[in-house]
Design a protein around this motif. Structure first.
Motif, PDB file in Angstrom:
ATOM      1  N   VAL A 217      -8.261   5.840  -2.154  1.00 54.16           N
ATOM      2  CA  VAL A 217      -9.434   4.999  -2.436  1.00 54.16           C
ATOM      3  C   VAL A 217      -9.822   5.106  -3.908  1.00 54.16           C
TER       4      VAL A 217
ATOM      5  N   TYR B  89      -7.289   3.407  -6.133  1.00 56.00           N
ATOM      6  CA  TYR B  89      -7.482   1.956  -6.045  1.00 56.00           C
ATOM      7  C   TYR B  89      -8.640   1.524  -6.945  1.00 56.00           C
ATOM      8  N   ALA B  90      -9.768   2.222  -6.806  1.00 50.00           N
ATOM      9  CA  ALA B  90     -10.983   1.836  -7.525  1.00 50.00           C
ATOM     10  C   ALA B  90     -10.946   2.171  -9.013  1.00 50.00           C
ATOM     11  N   LEU B  91     -10.361   3.321  -9.356  1.00 52.54           N
ATOM     12  CA  LEU B  91     -10.465   3.806 -10.732  1.00 52.54           C
ATOM     13  C   LEU B  91      -9.187   3.657 -11.559  1.00 52.54           C
TER      14      LEU B  91
END
Length: 148
Positions: free
Chosen positions: A112, A115-117
């Motif tokens: 996660v 994906y986000a960072l």
């Protein structure tokens, strides 16, 4: 069957050593505060890793590293330290067979966060595997085990 590629071999070794970490730590923290045990463990790691880096010729002058590298390694160290403190506390209170798998919820969180960072985009099959890991963690977490 072919030999695993370099990263896979090291990742499998990491998993084996992480498993042994839980077992050895569970025995080692009996009768000692978990925070002190974490500190002592860190001293041992430094005592082994520093000579290893020096003797294998991998020492680099830390002053030659970029500020960004130092910052993110420092943040990683702080996160590692916080993780170890929490992990040892959980081991002292719970069963290693439950604590260690729940600690591996980090597998899901890494996906996660990446994906986000970091802009990583796992394929559908990889997301399915990540979801299965999360489901396994939930199954372990919901199991009612006797007190440690």
């Amino acid at each position: 069957m072919t030999a695993p590629s370099g990263w896979l071999l090291w990742a499998l070794l990491s998993a084996c050593f992480a498993a042994l970490t839980a077992i050895f730590a569970k025995v080692g923290i009996r009768g000692v505060d978990s925070d002190f045990a974490t500190l002592l463990r860190t001293v041992f790691i430094l005592g082994v890793l520093a000579p290893f880096v020096w003797l294998t010729g991998k020492w680099t002058n830390p002053l030659s590293l970029s500020a960004k590298t130092v910052l993110f390694l420092a943040l990683s160290a702080l996160a590692t330290g916080a993780s170890w403190v929490c992990y040892f506390r959980a081991l002292q209170l719970g069963h290693a067979s439950q604590v260690a798998p729940i600690d591996k919820l980090s597998v899901v969180l890494v996906a996660v966060f990446a994906y986000a960072l970091l802009g990583e985009r796992p394929a559908v099959q990889e997301w399915l595997g990540i979801a299965l890991v999360a489901a396994g963690v939930l199954l372990i977490a919901l199991h009612k085990a006797p007190a440690a």
